[in-house]
Design an enzyme around this catalytic site. Sequence first.
Site, short mmCIF file in Angstrom:
data_model
loop_
_atom_site.label_atom_id
_atom_site.label_comp_id
_atom_site.label_asym_id
_atom_site.label_seq_id
_atom_site.Cartn_x
_atom_site.Cartn_y
_atom_site.Cartn_z
N GLU A 47 0.85 -1.19 0.00
CA GLU A 47 0.00 0.00 0.00
C GLU A 47 0.89 1.25 0.00
O GLU A 47 1.96 1.26 0.61
CB GLU A 47 -0.86 -0.02 1.27
CG GLU A 47 -1.69 1.21 1.52
CD GLU A 47 -2.29 1.23 2.92
OE1 GLU A 47 -3.45 1.66 3.05
OE2 GLU A 47 -1.61 0.80 3.88
N ASN A 106 -6.93 6.38 -1.48
CA ASN A 106 -5.88 5.39 -1.26
C ASN A 106 -6.18 4.26 -2.24
O ASN A 106 -7.14 3.52 -2.06
CB ASN A 106 -5.94 4.90 0.19
CG ASN A 106 -4.75 4.02 0.56
OD1 ASN A 106 -4.10 3.45 -0.31
ND2 ASN A 106 -4.50 3.90 1.85
N LYS A 123 -9.53 2.20 -1.55
CA LYS A 123 -9.71 1.64 -0.21
C LYS A 123 -11.04 2.07 0.41
O LYS A 123 -11.36 3.26 0.47
CB LYS A 123 -8.54 2.09 0.67
CG LYS A 123 -8.46 1.42 2.03
CD LYS A 123 -7.17 1.83 2.72
CE LYS A 123 -7.01 1.21 4.10
NZ LYS A 123 -5.72 1.59 4.72
N GLU A 142 -5.60 8.78 7.81
CA GLU A 142 -6.18 8.40 6.52
C GLU A 142 -7.54 9.06 6.29
O GLU A 142 -7.91 9.38 5.16
CB GLU A 142 -6.28 6.88 6.41
CG GLU A 142 -4.93 6.20 6.26
CD GLU A 142 -5.04 4.75 5.87
OE1 GLU A 142 -5.70 4.47 4.85
OE2 GLU A 142 -4.48 3.90 6.59
N CYS A 168 -4.79 -3.01 3.02
CA CYS A 168 -4.47 -2.84 4.43
C CYS A 168 -5.63 -3.16 5.38
O CYS A 168 -5.95 -4.32 5.59
CB CYS A 168 -3.94 -1.42 4.65
SG CYS A 168 -3.06 -1.23 6.22
N ASN A 193 0.41 -1.05 5.26
CA ASN A 193 1.39 -0.38 6.11
C ASN A 193 0.84 -0.48 7.53
O ASN A 193 -0.17 0.16 7.84
CB ASN A 193 1.53 1.11 5.76
CG ASN A 193 2.26 1.37 4.46
OD1 ASN A 193 3.42 1.75 4.44
ND2 ASN A 193 1.56 1.20 3.35
#
Length: 315
Positions: A47, A106, A123, A142, A168, A193
């Site tokens: 990611e 993302n 994401k 995020e 993730c 991550n």
Amino acid sequence: MAKNLMLAVAQVGGIDSSESKPEVVARLIALLEEAASQGAELVVFPELTLTTFFPRTWFEEGHFDEYFEKSMPNDDVRPLFERAKDLGVGFYLGYAELTSDQKRYNTSILVNKHGDIVGKYRKMHLPGHADNREGLPNQHLEKKYFLEGDLGFGVFDFHGVQVGMCLCNDRRWPEVYRSLSLQGAELVVLGYNTPDFVPGWQEEPHAKMFTHLLSLQAGAYQNSVFVAAAGKSGFEDGHHMIGGSAVVAPSGEILAKAAGEGDEVVVVKADIDMGRPYKESVFDFAAHRRPDAYGIIAERKGRGAPLPVPFNVND
């Protein structure tokens, strides 16, 4: 005839903010070449592979554009596409996307052996917070930098193998694997991550790796799919992220796992048909699932009171 895929996860050691994107891409090409030398047909990268994990840091508006990609491939990333095409190897890559209408996601893409983008994912499950929490070792922002994904959970053809994509935190949600498996996914690829410290999420240090692998194994077994997960790991700008890049079989068994926390390639010959006996027996969805009984999963977002269950003790 066996349906095999030479599958690689490319773990990437920490990327400091001082590293340029061309320098990072050169590292990715080296990993791609190493994987290709071992026969890999598909290489899974982490990611947000192209930069440091910038959501750990609070930036004011206008001071984080450098971390986002406005097109793909662009001049910085095109050498990876070209080398992959030369080698006849596909790849999965995570990055920060800035759209033409100024929306930030993302994102990850799936690229086939000819260098063509054949799948894209944004994401869905964004962890962390959007407010500035000063005084912490790092933040997890995020929700500040990205919108929730708007493409749903897609399954894409990679040279005859049906590949589902996620990123993730998605790996921790069982609905993700089930949504992909119901579309015929045979393999789920993801990048991540995972830092040691996450604001508001306290657990023993060893549990980070345990829950990471548990999520992969449960998702693979309960949905009869292979799972290939590649992480950015080790120390990055002074912050530590777990390794544990791995390939998991439909049996839930870990076939291979990265040994360290730096740049490392793990290659597995995946017998894609291994999932078939599970799909035709214990996890024969058409024979055994009860979607009529699962309505609460889609109707209710948060936890709430028990639903009434009318019954007669003597019936």
